[in-house]
Design an enzyme around this catalytic site. Structure first.
Site, PDB file in Angstrom:
ATOM      1  N   LYS A 134       0.404  -1.247   0.381  1.00 28.04           N
ATOM      2  CA  LYS A 134       0.146  -0.440   0.413  1.00 28.04           C
ATOM      3  C   LYS A 134       0.523   1.144  -0.119  1.00 28.04           C
ATOM      4  O   LYS A 134       1.871   1.844   0.933  1.00 28.04           O
ATOM      5  CB  LYS A 134      -0.762   0.086   1.310  1.00 28.04           C
ATOM      6  CG  LYS A 134      -1.848   1.561   1.169  1.00 28.04           C
ATOM      7  CD  LYS A 134      -2.954   1.136   2.693  1.00 28.04           C
ATOM      8  CE  LYS A 134      -3.769   1.994   1.912  1.00 28.04           C
ATOM      9  NZ  LYS A 134      -3.666   4.030   2.496  1.00 28.04           N
ATOM     10  N   CYS A 429     -21.384  25.645  28.370  1.00 28.40           N
ATOM     11  CA  CYS A 429     -22.591  26.016  28.548  1.00 28.40           C
ATOM     12  C   CYS A 429     -22.995  25.718  29.867  1.00 28.40           C
ATOM     13  O   CYS A 429     -23.740  26.422  30.634  1.00 28.40           O
ATOM     14  CB  CYS A 429     -23.577  25.868  27.371  1.00 28.40           C
ATOM     15  SG  CYS A 429     -24.135  23.847  28.006  1.00 28.40           S
ATOM     16  N   CYS A 456     -26.881  24.405  24.214  1.00 30.98           N
ATOM     17  CA  CYS A 456     -25.045  24.898  24.172  1.00 30.98           C
ATOM     18  C   CYS A 456     -23.882  25.421  23.465  1.00 30.98           C
ATOM     19  O   CYS A 456     -25.141  25.053  21.838  1.00 30.98           O
ATOM     20  CB  CYS A 456     -24.756  23.208  24.298  1.00 30.98           C
ATOM     21  SG  CYS A 456     -22.815  23.207  24.966  1.00 30.98           S
TER      22      CYS A 456
HETATM   23  S1  IVH Z   1      -6.888  -0.176  -4.336  1.00 32.72           S
HETATM   24  C1  IVH Z   1     -11.703   0.589  -4.136  1.00 32.72           C
HETATM   25  N1  IVH Z   1      -4.387  -0.682  -3.646  1.00 32.72           N
HETATM   26  O1  IVH Z   1      -5.106   3.584  -0.780  1.00 32.72           O
HETATM   27  C2  IVH Z   1     -10.138   0.152  -3.417  1.00 32.72           C
HETATM   28  N2  IVH Z   1      -4.891   1.573  -3.291  1.00 32.72           N
HETATM   29  O2  IVH Z   1      -7.103   3.441   2.208  1.00 32.72           O
HETATM   30  C3  IVH Z   1      -8.994   1.340  -4.118  1.00 32.72           C
HETATM   31  N3  IVH Z   1      -3.571   2.861  -2.066  1.00 32.72           N
HETATM   32  O3  IVH Z   1      -7.396   5.902  -1.924  1.00 32.72           O
HETATM   33  C4  IVH Z   1      -7.523   1.340  -3.651  1.00 32.72           C
HETATM   34  N4  IVH Z   1      -1.621   1.882  -2.445  1.00 32.72           N
HETATM   35  O4  IVH Z   1      -4.624   6.147  -2.718  1.00 32.72           O
HETATM   36  C5  IVH Z   1      -5.102   0.081  -3.431  1.00 32.72           C
HETATM   37  N5  IVH Z   1      -1.814  -1.278  -3.977  1.00 32.72           N
HETATM   38  C6  IVH Z   1      -2.861  -0.273  -3.484  1.00 32.72           C
HETATM   39  C7  IVH Z   1      -3.153   0.519  -2.696  1.00 32.72           C
HETATM   40  C8  IVH Z   1      -3.993   1.450  -2.545  1.00 32.72           C
HETATM   41  C9  IVH Z   1      -2.238   2.506  -2.497  1.00 32.72           C
HETATM   42  C10 IVH Z   1      -4.145   4.390  -2.228  1.00 32.72           C
HETATM   43  C11 IVH Z   1      -5.304   4.033  -2.188  1.00 32.72           C
HETATM   44  C12 IVH Z   1      -6.651   4.523  -1.489  1.00 32.72           C
HETATM   45  C13 IVH Z   1      -6.061   4.444  -0.468  1.00 32.72           C
HETATM   46  C14 IVH Z   1      -7.124   3.131   0.374  1.00 32.72           C
END
Ligand code: IVH
Length: 709
Positions: A134, A429, A456
């Protein structure tokens, strides 16, 4: 235009000297602009599309090698309408959602088990997941039409983002053109833009040397670099990109997550090389631990791992809950921690009167961000951790969540410190602040609440802030500070005042445009932003009222169940007439609405002041019913009860699918039920349906009914 003198015409981009590149780019800018004019304005193209593309590709290739030579009039920086005033807005055709979080091995086992249950998979049926880092950057959606990059938008609020096409076009890693013969007609490729550690350090050193702002972390630096009104600045920043998914797509090059990503890579789109496929919770955990070890040497920031169900048909069946997919989860790394001094404990009063203790800290850097406030949750937490003013405490920060106090370093406690005494009256308040007892469980609420209600000031202001917030009315330009100031000056006391502001403004001794920090333009903009929200979706309207226990999901359920605001309001008032009323029964019968929520709704509408606010609002705004998910769907607006054991899909999946088609799913059978879908061993609900003459369907009947949808 220099188009006759092109000494470097035949040379490959890689072989050009800087001087030659400069000449070529000048020639290309003029030549492409000329062809654009012939094509768009005169409808008289002189060259074939392929030759035109070749010119653009050459331009891209040279710019990729010499980003510092990108011209202000470069063809790669041109967008439909150059936004003069900030960035234009782009509506995402498919919303950009977020992810649920997991923090432990147990959370991961639960995630896998939840999915197996939802899909009704037996113990031996295999299910595969992709696992990938991520990235801690910012998400972007890239629209490719016929393989050509036509638009790039930031995530924004998930529904609407900013048009950053010109900026993204300066990024080397993002292809202007996808290569391959299986590129769909249109596709939104989504991924994360980020800066590597090395580039971040270099950028900050340059910034410092030039006496410019240094960035707190690579993520801020990446965001700051992308969101430059002058794309030439973006061009100088070595932004990187990894694709992780897609939005709208007319045809996909695979039927698994991993397959589509492989195709992206073939098309020239960077994907994360760490991506892999795992087949069990154990394998996911192995991957997690391996990456945790590798984390420091990756060269870029990651804050966890994302797991996604690999098969796209299963993703589709699993669908979404609220704003996150059921088929994916983010497994976060442990949070960063730091030690600092607790200077004071401040009590804030929230929208529903909750007294929240906030730790005021000696500023400290935690995981790259300066922290000076942290949450202490509630009275019991303070007592449990015995947190005292003057203590040295351990602060922790994970992702975007508010920093927390983990514990006290007792060895460093000052000698004469005293336990913290939580106030029993509202600090704003002066009303009594009490901890309610739950009637059903007999448990005492952890939260102490101000009983002042609307007398309040803090509660009133917080309600206003909630009303205009992103997921409620989402009024641009009305931030917390303005709300507070307008409230203090008596300009906005309650939500309807927001919508009469423009009308009243003309008669004010001091008009909005004359206030500090405002001007004619910004005042106009605010009034326009307010006007835009006069047709707010019904669920946002309900959510915006700030009724206790009514979050976004509940607001959606209510909007779907009651259809329009008049019906909703009338039903809530009637439900308050007593537990025997039909409306009370109906309300409690809605799937997803429990006693607590029903009680809170009735309590809200029993207060005449609240009903007045709703009525006054309705003179100004016109809430629109939820987009009938599938207005033509045969079950839209119908009330369905599932009972007995379903054979083909799990109960949760059946419910989710029915709701997606616009049906309301109820928990028990009444006159208002349209269909009872009875699986094996259906009991009393089936009997009741027969007694009431409600249509009873088998699972197959139901499938058939919705299969046309
Ligand atoms: S999948 C519907 N894969 O994390 C799912 N997200 O908390 C779409 N991100 O806004 C997200 N690396 O900006 C996905 N390998 C990855 C990712 C990733 C970073 C970010 C992305 C998203 C956020 C979600």
């Amino acid at each position: 235009m220099g188009n006759n003198t092109r000494p470097a015409a035949g040379k490959a981009a890689e072989a050009l000297s800087e001087e030659e590149a400069r000449g070529e780019l000048a020639w290309l800018a003029a030549e492409i602009a000329r062809h654009d004019g012939l094509y768009y304005r005169s409808d008289a193209p002189e060259i074939s599309d392929a030759d035109y593309d070749a010119l653009r590709l050459r331009n891209d290739a040279i710019e990729a090698r010499f980003p510092e030579l990108i011209r202000t009039d470069s063809p790669s920086l041109k967008v439909g309408a150059a936004p003069v005033d900030g960035f234009g807005k782009v509506r995402h055709r498919v919303p950009m959602l977020s992810l649920g979080n997991a923090f432990s091995a147990e959370d991961i086992t639960d995630f896998v088990a939840r999915i197996r249950r939802f899909l009704g998979l037996g113990g031996d049926a295999e299910i595969a997941f992709t696992a990938e880092p991520k990235i801690d950057g910012l998400s972007i959606s890239l629209r490719y039409d016929k393989g050509r990059l036509v638009e790039a938008a930031t995530r924004g609020d998930g529904t609407e983002g900013e048009n950053v096409t010109a900026n993204v076009r300066t990024m080397k890693e993002i292809p202007h053109r996808l290569k391959g013969d299986d590129v769909p007609e249109t596709i939104d490729i989504r991924g994360e833009i980020f800066l590597s550690h090395a580039d971040f350090a270099r950028l900050n050193a340059e910034q410092a040397a030039a006496g410019q702002k240094v960035f707190a972390n690579p993520r801020n630096a990446a965001a700051g670099s992308l969101r430059q009104l002058d794309a030439k600045i973006t061009a100088k920043r070595p932004l990187r990109f990894f694709a992780y998914g897609w939005g709208e797509a007319k045809g996909l090059p695979g039927d698994t997550q991993s397959g589509v990503l492989t195709a992206f890579a073939r098309w020239g789109v960077p994907t994360n090389p760490e991506t892999t496929v795992c087949r069990s919770a154990d394998e996911l955990m192995d991957y997690y631990r391996a990456l945790e070890t590798k984390r420091a040497s990756l060269g870029y920031d990651i804050d966890g791992i994302v797991y996604k169900v690999d098969r796209l048909d299963l993703q589709e069946r699993l669908g979404f809950v609220s704003r996150a997919p059921r088929w994916a989860i983010a497994h976060k790394f442990p949070a960063a921690q730091a030690t600092t001094i607790l200077k004071d404990i401040e009590i804030q009063v929230g929208r529903t009167g909750a007294l929240t203790p906030v730790a005021k800290l000696e500023p400290v850097t935690v995981g790259g961000v300066v922290v000076s406030n942290a949450t202490l949750h509630n009275e019991d937490e303070i007592a449990r951790k015995d947190v005292r003013v003057g203590d040295t405490v351990i602060v922790q920060r994970a992702g975007d969540v508010i920093p927390q106090i983990v514990s006290v370093v007792l060895e460093r406690r000052p000698e004469n410190s005293e336990p913290f005494r939580f106030p029993v009256v509202c600090p704003v308040c002066g009303s009594n602040a009490v901890r309610e007892v739950d009637e059903r469980t007999g448990e005492i609420d952890v939260v102490r609440r101000c009983t002042g209600g609307l007398i309040c000031r803090a509660q009133r202001v917080e309600r206003l802030k909630h009303f205009v917030s992103r997921n409620a009315f989402d009024i641009d330009g009305l931030g917390d500070k303005s709300i507070q100031a307008f409230y203090d000056d008596g300009l906005i006391q309650s939500p309807p005042d927001i919508f009469t502001l423009a009308r009243r403004d003309a008669g004010l001794p001091k008009r909005l445009q004359d206030r500090e920090g405002w001007g004619e333009q910004s005042a106009k903009k605010l009034f326009a932003a307010i006007d835009e929200r006069r047709d707010v979706p019904l669920d946002r309207f309900i959510y915006g009222l700030g009724i206790r226990h009514v979050g976004e999901t509940t607001a959606k359920v209510l909007a779907r169940s009651y259809g329009d605001i008049e019906a909703f309001k009338a039903a809530m008032i009637e439900a308050g007439e007593g537990q025997q009323s039909e409306a009370w029964g109906d309300l409690n019968n809605i799937d997803g609405i429990g006693r607590t929520v029903a009680g809170a709704l009735v309590e809200f509408f029993a207060e005449p002041h609240n009903v007045n606010v709703v009525d006054d609002l309705l003179n100004e705004v016109d809430p629109t019913p939820l987009e009938a998910v599938a207005a033509q769907s045969p079950v839209a607006g119908k009330t369905v009860v599932f009972t007995g054991t379903l054979e083909k899909i799990s109960r949760s999946e059946a419910k989710a699918r029915a709701e997606r088609l616009g049906a309301k799913v109820a928990g028990s059978v009444s006159q208002k039920t349209d269909y009872v879908v009875a699986g094996a061993d259906a009991g009393s609900k089936l009997t009741k349906a027969r007694d009431l003459g409600v249509a009873v369907l088998t699972e197959e009947d139901w499938e058939q009914l919705i299969s046309g949808a």
